[in-house]
Design an enzyme around this catalytic site. Structure first.
Site, PDB file in Angstrom:
ATOM      1  N   ASN A 184       0.855  -1.169   0.000  1.00 22.65           N
ATOM      2  CA  ASN A 184       0.000   0.000   0.000  1.00 22.65           C
ATOM      3  C   ASN A 184       0.899   1.229   0.000  1.00 22.65           C
ATOM      4  OD1 ASN A 184      -1.717   2.252   1.043  1.00 22.65           O
ATOM      5  ND2 ASN A 184      -3.252   0.628   0.951  1.00 22.65           N
ATOM      6  N   GLN A 185       0.565   2.209  -0.818  1.00 20.07           N
ATOM      7  CA  GLN A 185       1.441   3.364  -1.012  1.00 20.07           C
ATOM      8  C   GLN A 185       1.119   4.555  -0.109  1.00 20.07           C
ATOM      9  OE1 GLN A 185       0.811   3.712  -5.271  1.00 20.07           O
ATOM     10  NE2 GLN A 185       2.667   2.542  -5.672  1.00 20.07           N
TER      11      GLN A 185
END
Length: 177
Positions: free
Chosen positions: A51-52
């Site tokens: 997840n960024q």
């Protein structure tokens, strides 16, 4: 119990989300949909390494490194709050197998208005599923934005494009270099 029964039980279990990370000085509230399975297991927002979310925020404030190491989640939470950010999800409970938003069933919406955030200037929805609730968050009387999802499932946008879109929204409300 065989594998099919176990998966059926997982899909039928009512999952509970995480508590909000907010303070009286929260200016911009970022709302996701519901924590991933990894985030629930670790009791940490955006715990999935792909997840960024954290990378995007680090790119927004490159001169303020995100804490790492022991107790890094609490330190990251404090890092968010120090910048005027808050984090929560639109759903407080739901049934879901896996982590995809498309698998969410029987969702119970969080009481976002009940947060009582006196400095709140805007809400930013992290992705489309969260943004489906924009009609409700708009009733809070602050601007509402749709951000591209930080999820690894939203791979049609490059990291750079996502980071630029997030920065554009954040910079409207908070000081960024």
């Amino acid at each position: 119990m065989d594998r099919c029964d176990r998966h059926a039980d997982e899909a039928d279990a009512l999952l509970a989300g995480l508590a909000p990370i907010v303070s009286e000085s929260t200016v911009l509230l970022i709302l996701g949909s519901f924590p991933s399975a990894k985030s629930i297991a670790q009791r940490q927002y955006y715990a999935h390494p792909q997840n960024q979310f954290w990378r995007i925020l680090q790119a927004t404030w490159p001169d303020s490194p995100l804490p790492t190491g022991p107790d890094s989640y609490q330190k990251r939470s404090d890092w968010l709050l120090a910048r005027g950010l808050g984090v929560w999800d639109v759903y407080g409970r739901c049934r879901r197998q896996g982590s995809l938003d498309s698998a969410i069933r029987d969702a119970v919406v969080n009481d976002i208005a009940g947060l009582r955030l006196p400095a709140l200037a805007a809400i930013a929805h992290n992705g489309g599923e969260s943004f489906r609730h924009a009609r409700h968050t708009r009733t809070l009387g602050v601007p509402v934005h749709r951000l591209p999802s930080s999820s690894p499932a939203h791979a049609s946008w490059s990291f750079e494009r996502k980071a630029a879109a997030w920065r554009e929204v954040i910079a409207q409300y908070l000081p960024v270099p």
